[in-house]
Motif scaffolding. Sequence first.
Motif, PDB file in Angstrom:
ATOM      1  N   MET A   1     -24.905  23.512  71.546  1.00  0.00           N
ATOM      2  CA  MET A   1     -25.729  24.283  72.489  1.00  0.00           C
ATOM      3  C   MET A   1     -25.644  23.648  73.883  1.00  0.00           C
ATOM      4  O   MET A   1     -25.858  22.450  74.012  1.00  0.00           O
ATOM      5  CB  MET A   1     -27.181  24.295  72.007  1.00  0.00           C
ATOM      6  CG  MET A   1     -27.890  25.586  72.330  1.00  0.00           C
ATOM      7  SD  MET A   1     -29.460  25.650  71.474  1.00  0.00           S
ATOM      8  CE  MET A   1     -28.949  25.786  69.774  1.00  0.00           C
ATOM      9  N   PRO A  22     -36.669  19.913  72.306  1.00  0.00           N
ATOM     10  CA  PRO A  22     -37.094  18.642  71.694  1.00  0.00           C
ATOM     11  C   PRO A  22     -37.462  17.598  72.735  1.00  0.00           C
ATOM     12  O   PRO A  22     -38.206  16.663  72.430  1.00  0.00           O
ATOM     13  CB  PRO A  22     -35.850  18.199  70.907  1.00  0.00           C
ATOM     14  CG  PRO A  22     -35.053  19.415  70.701  1.00  0.00           C
ATOM     15  CD  PRO A  22     -35.297  20.267  71.904  1.00  0.00           C
ATOM     16  N   SER A  25     -41.166  17.056  72.971  1.00  0.00           N
ATOM     17  CA  SER A  25     -41.941  16.550  71.831  1.00  0.00           C
ATOM     18  C   SER A  25     -41.825  15.040  71.747  1.00  0.00           C
ATOM     19  O   SER A  25     -40.770  14.476  72.027  1.00  0.00           O
ATOM     20  CB  SER A  25     -41.409  17.148  70.522  1.00  0.00           C
ATOM     21  OG  SER A  25     -41.586  18.541  70.530  1.00  0.00           O
ATOM     22  N   GLN A  27     -41.089  12.071  69.834  1.00  0.00           N
ATOM     23  CA  GLN A  27     -40.345  11.831  68.586  1.00  0.00           C
ATOM     24  C   GLN A  27     -40.950  10.653  67.829  1.00  0.00           C
ATOM     25  O   GLN A  27     -41.247   9.621  68.419  1.00  0.00           O
ATOM     26  CB  GLN A  27     -38.878  11.522  68.910  1.00  0.00           C
ATOM     27  CG  GLN A  27     -38.177  12.602  69.698  1.00  0.00           C
ATOM     28  CD  GLN A  27     -38.088  13.911  68.915  1.00  0.00           C
ATOM     29  OE1 GLN A  27     -37.955  13.902  67.703  1.00  0.00           O
ATOM     30  NE2 GLN A  27     -38.186  15.027  69.622  1.00  0.00           N
TER      31      GLN A  27
ATOM     32  N   GLY B 433     -27.761  25.956  64.531  1.00  0.00           N
ATOM     33  CA  GLY B 433     -28.822  25.768  65.495  1.00  0.00           C
ATOM     34  C   GLY B 433     -30.073  25.238  64.829  1.00  0.00           C
ATOM     35  O   GLY B 433     -30.105  25.043  63.608  1.00  0.00           O
ATOM     36  N   PRO B 434     -31.106  25.004  65.656  1.00  0.00           N
ATOM     37  CA  PRO B 434     -32.335  24.392  65.117  1.00  0.00           C
ATOM     38  C   PRO B 434     -32.949  25.223  63.997  1.00  0.00           C
ATOM     39  O   PRO B 434     -32.951  26.445  64.060  1.00  0.00           O
ATOM     40  CB  PRO B 434     -33.259  24.322  66.330  1.00  0.00           C
ATOM     41  CG  PRO B 434     -32.663  25.249  67.339  1.00  0.00           C
ATOM     42  CD  PRO B 434     -31.211  25.261  67.096  1.00  0.00           C
ATOM     43  N   VAL B 464     -31.703  13.354  63.301  1.00  0.00           N
ATOM     44  CA  VAL B 464     -32.246  14.612  63.793  1.00  0.00           C
ATOM     45  C   VAL B 464     -33.452  14.313  64.661  1.00  0.00           C
ATOM     46  O   VAL B 464     -34.046  13.228  64.574  1.00  0.00           O
ATOM     47  CB  VAL B 464     -32.680  15.555  62.640  1.00  0.00           C
ATOM     48  CG1 VAL B 464     -31.482  16.051  61.880  1.00  0.00           C
ATOM     49  CG2 VAL B 464     -33.661  14.869  61.729  1.00  0.00           C
ATOM     50  N   CYS B 465     -33.827  15.255  65.503  1.00  0.00           N
ATOM     51  CA  CYS B 465     -35.052  15.091  66.259  1.00  0.00           C
ATOM     52  C   CYS B 465     -35.833  16.389  66.166  1.00  0.00           C
ATOM     53  O   CYS B 465     -35.288  17.420  65.776  1.00  0.00           O
ATOM     54  CB  CYS B 465     -34.765  14.721  67.703  1.00  0.00           C
ATOM     55  SG  CYS B 465     -33.874  15.980  68.602  1.00  0.00           S
ATOM     56  N   ARG B 466     -37.073  16.313  66.508  1.00  0.00           N
ATOM     57  CA  ARG B 466     -37.933  17.467  66.281  1.00  0.00           C
ATOM     58  C   ARG B 466     -38.337  18.157  67.575  1.00  0.00           C
ATOM     59  O   ARG B 466     -38.450  17.524  68.619  1.00  0.00           O
ATOM     60  CB  ARG B 466     -39.185  17.038  65.517  1.00  0.00           C
ATOM     61  CG  ARG B 466     -40.007  15.977  66.230  1.00  0.00           C
ATOM     62  CD  ARG B 466     -41.306  15.722  65.506  1.00  0.00           C
ATOM     63  NE  ARG B 466     -41.107  15.110  64.195  1.00  0.00           N
ATOM     64  CZ  ARG B 466     -42.008  15.168  63.217  1.00  0.00           C
ATOM     65  NH1 ARG B 466     -43.139  15.816  63.393  1.00  0.00           N
ATOM     66  NH2 ARG B 466     -41.783  14.564  62.068  1.00  0.00           N
ATOM     67  N   ASP B 467     -38.563  19.459  67.445  1.00  0.00           N
ATOM     68  CA  ASP B 467     -39.159  20.236  68.527  1.00  0.00           C
ATOM     69  C   ASP B 467     -40.445  20.813  67.949  1.00  0.00           C
ATOM     70  O   ASP B 467     -40.412  21.727  67.137  1.00  0.00           O
ATOM     71  CB  ASP B 467     -38.195  21.340  68.963  1.00  0.00           C
ATOM     72  CG  ASP B 467     -38.918  22.433  69.741  1.00  0.00           C
ATOM     73  OD1 ASP B 467     -39.868  22.087  70.466  1.00  0.00           O
ATOM     74  OD2 ASP B 467     -38.527  23.605  69.607  1.00  0.00           O
ATOM     75  N   ASP B 468     -41.545  20.195  68.373  1.00  0.00           N
ATOM     76  CA  ASP B 468     -42.837  20.602  67.800  1.00  0.00           C
ATOM     77  C   ASP B 468     -43.386  21.779  68.592  1.00  0.00           C
ATOM     78  O   ASP B 468     -43.493  21.711  69.816  1.00  0.00           O
ATOM     79  CB  ASP B 468     -43.802  19.410  67.869  1.00  0.00           C
ATOM     80  CG  ASP B 468     -44.972  19.603  66.927  1.00  0.00           C
ATOM     81  OD1 ASP B 468     -45.312  20.763  66.640  1.00  0.00           O
ATOM     82  OD2 ASP B 468     -45.525  18.582  66.482  1.00  0.00           O
ATOM     83  N   TRP B 484     -33.601  19.558  65.223  1.00  0.00           N
ATOM     84  CA  TRP B 484     -32.390  19.589  66.036  1.00  0.00           C
ATOM     85  C   TRP B 484     -31.501  18.434  65.642  1.00  0.00           C
ATOM     86  O   TRP B 484     -31.997  17.339  65.383  1.00  0.00           O
ATOM     87  CB  TRP B 484     -32.751  19.450  67.529  1.00  0.00           C
ATOM     88  CG  TRP B 484     -33.445  20.649  68.112  1.00  0.00           C
ATOM     89  CD1 TRP B 484     -34.631  21.166  67.744  1.00  0.00           C
ATOM     90  CD2 TRP B 484     -32.959  21.466  69.169  1.00  0.00           C
ATOM     91  NE1 TRP B 484     -34.952  22.247  68.485  1.00  0.00           N
ATOM     92  CE2 TRP B 484     -33.934  22.462  69.388  1.00  0.00           C
ATOM     93  CE3 TRP B 484     -31.806  21.454  69.958  1.00  0.00           C
ATOM     94  CZ2 TRP B 484     -33.783  23.447  70.370  1.00  0.00           C
ATOM     95  CZ3 TRP B 484     -31.661  22.420  70.940  1.00  0.00           C
ATOM     96  CH2 TRP B 484     -32.637  23.415  71.136  1.00  0.00           C
ATOM     97  N   TRP B 486     -29.351  15.305  66.358  1.00  0.00           N
ATOM     98  CA  TRP B 486     -29.430  14.346  67.470  1.00  0.00           C
ATOM     99  C   TRP B 486     -28.111  14.303  68.234  1.00  0.00           C
ATOM    100  O   TRP B 486     -28.065  13.864  69.376  1.00  0.00           O
ATOM    101  CB  TRP B 486     -29.807  12.963  66.921  1.00  0.00           C
ATOM    102  CG  TRP B 486     -29.949  11.956  68.002  1.00  0.00           C
ATOM    103  CD1 TRP B 486     -29.188  10.856  68.223  1.00  0.00           C
ATOM    104  CD2 TRP B 486     -30.911  11.974  69.066  1.00  0.00           C
ATOM    105  NE1 TRP B 486     -29.592  10.181  69.326  1.00  0.00           N
ATOM    106  CE2 TRP B 486     -30.661  10.855  69.879  1.00  0.00           C
ATOM    107  CE3 TRP B 486     -31.946  12.838  69.421  1.00  0.00           C
ATOM    108  CZ2 TRP B 486     -31.416  10.560  71.004  1.00  0.00           C
ATOM    109  CZ3 TRP B 486     -32.694  12.535  70.552  1.00  0.00           C
ATOM    110  CH2 TRP B 486     -32.432  11.414  71.323  1.00  0.00           C
ATOM    111  N   GLU B 488     -26.734  16.488  69.709  1.00  0.00           N
ATOM    112  CA  GLU B 488     -26.887  17.237  70.959  1.00  0.00           C
ATOM    113  C   GLU B 488     -27.211  16.312  72.136  1.00  0.00           C
ATOM    114  O   GLU B 488     -26.838  16.583  73.264  1.00  0.00           O
ATOM    115  CB  GLU B 488     -28.024  18.264  70.824  1.00  0.00           C
ATOM    116  CG  GLU B 488     -27.756  19.349  69.831  1.00  0.00           C
ATOM    117  CD  GLU B 488     -27.143  20.566  70.494  1.00  0.00           C
ATOM    118  OE1 GLU B 488     -27.206  20.659  71.733  1.00  0.00           O
ATOM    119  OE2 GLU B 488     -26.594  21.409  69.753  1.00  0.00           O
ATOM    120  N   PHE B 489     -27.967  15.265  71.841  1.00  0.00           N
ATOM    121  CA  PHE B 489     -28.492  14.429  72.928  1.00  0.00           C
ATOM    122  C   PHE B 489     -27.907  13.028  72.918  1.00  0.00           C
ATOM    123  O   PHE B 489     -28.233  12.209  73.753  1.00  0.00           O
ATOM    124  CB  PHE B 489     -30.020  14.348  72.819  1.00  0.00           C
ATOM    125  CG  PHE B 489     -30.667  15.681  72.640  1.00  0.00           C
ATOM    126  CD1 PHE B 489     -30.799  16.534  73.727  1.00  0.00           C
ATOM    127  CD2 PHE B 489     -31.106  16.113  71.411  1.00  0.00           C
ATOM    128  CE1 PHE B 489     -31.371  17.786  73.574  1.00  0.00           C
ATOM    129  CE2 PHE B 489     -31.690  17.348  71.248  1.00  0.00           C
ATOM    130  CZ  PHE B 489     -31.814  18.201  72.336  1.00  0.00           C
TER     131      PHE B 489
END
Lengths: 189, 498
Positions: A1, A22, A25, A27, B433-434, B464-468, B484, B486, B488-489
Amino acid sequence: MAFTTHTTPSGFLLPSIHSAPPFFSQQPNKTTLASFTDHWIKLILAYARHRRLFYLHVEDAETSGNDWDEVLKNERINRHVLPVYLEHIMGVMVEKNLAAFEPARQTRSVMLYWRLPEEWAETLHEWATSTGHLNTIMTFYDVTDPPIESPLSSIPVALLRKAIGILTKTNRAQLIAAADGEGVRFFSK
Amino acid sequence: MALKRYTKSIDSTIPLPALLYTDERLFSSQNGVGIYDGQQKSASHQSGTVHVSSHRLFFTDTRDNSFALDLSYVVQTVYYAGLFTSSSKVTLHLASKTLPGTPEPEVWVCHVCGNRNPPGTSPAASRICTLCGVRRESPSTPSTPVPAASDAVACPACTFRNNPSKTTCEICTAELPVPLAPEISLMKLSFRKGGDKAFYSKLKSCLKTKAWEVRLLTVDDPLPSGSGISTWTLYFDMGADDRLKFITDGILQSVATSNQGVETNMKDALQDLEALMLKAKDMVRLAADLNERLTTSTAANPASEPEEATFIRSSLSQLGLQMDNVPVTLDMMQDEREWINQLAKELARVLQTIMKDRGIIALDEVWGGWNRARGVALIPPTTFLQVLPHLPVYTTPTIQKRQLHSGLTVLHTPPYSHAAFSARLVGFLSLNGPQTAVEIAQEEEITVGLAEGMIGAVEADGQVCRDDEACALNGSTVGIVRWWPWTEFDRYNYDGQL
């Protein structure tokens, strides 16, 4: 993405990570948290420099319509920083000497060092030299609110005092106690 | 005076039949009767009901005024038919002599036959064993004479108990109430509402029968001694030896009868059990047969066991009827180590069924399923936990234990090990995707709880990481977490304004 950078109405270029949900949030994992927090600190200091903001409060994340809206919120992805996370970020900034709790002994508001106090000291001395204020006594007000806009305009007194303190150590300034407030005298050296 | 002397008060709130001795019978009752104590009307007994039984005469009115009179005291009766306003009366002359003290109503054991005689028989009957008719031996009834003082007349002024012969008090010379001489004790029943004739004739017959004295000796005894009468008459005609034989015969016969009854019941029960065992044998044989057939058919075509076969197998295992799965118990083994190993083997077999379509399963379900398959000699949790480490040795693919972050312990096959799962999860997230935990659980075909636990472990690794969703601007507090990757980042460099 793939995420893209975004320019705010105030002309600030937001990093692409600011579009990733993310990022907003907190972590639980220490590694990922540290990574995101680092980017947050960079972003906050850059934005503060861009807008000449000296203070950041936890309340800025709770309310809207303040100076920090463009950074702490992202309406395009419907995300905002929770106050708890912001407080954590502020704590890390203080740890890294990129901010200081102001006033002291609380953790909900910080004074941001987008320039370190040492850098401010140099800026201050340069300004005094260039404007011919050496060896004259000036009030703090004279410094923070000069008739001609300077790099030091609207600098918080607490930060100013810190910068003067650093100059005093190298004998380039002297703090003078006056009857109705404080003054400063700069020396060349 | 006579009333007080010869009668015993009774509680009229108790129904009369309950007051009767076991060998006593009620003959007649008449209401509207008044009592004369001697020649005077007794004020407190003016309108009651009289009953005559084989042993006693009862007068019932209110609770305090009711009494019973033993017929044995009655020596003579006089009948007066009544005239004009005077109602008909029956006069009872009461005996002066006192009967031997009535025995206490208590359970006593006959010294000859050992029968426990219940209380509640009439005083006369209670002196004789109800089973063998032998007279009660132990003088448990105190034969001490009634103390003379009981005849003493208490002075109404100073309460000194004077000799009955005195007319004035020895202490204070106050006039003593004249005690009614025992010889002239009499009592009258005044029948204000008639019924006197019938009642009187019953009374006469009762008095004549003298049920309280003679018992078991006359055949024409009108008492309800029941079917035993003829036997008892016979019994009294026997000699001493015959009597003993009679008693032992009776006892032996009753013992034999009860034994026979027990034996018959037992036989029935055993027959039932045998039938049941036969059926069970059939059942087990059937199960074995089925299992064998299934195994051979599966061996021929191992790739696809038909659904029906799976169903039958799992049903059999749930019934504890897997033939190659006889529960291992400690007493089959020499030592505990061997036992644990055997248990691990057995559990491995059970898991083949339970984990047929699933790669990961919570420990509680395994424990429950195993014990259900065993049916007997259930495995306690401690032993179960001891067995688990030995499981990988006996399972292909190896089944291992793993504890998730939430504290939930699971058994899993290699695809559900931490490494394999995280690799799969990251791939899945990168591709699609997420995703929420629910979506991931669906993809992995595991429960949401298990998925959450396993994702938690991957998160702890930083994969992985979270999107709350709690961070959403509209302020929804219930946070649905999207995961998500990780990656990605991971290699992100700050690309905003500095």
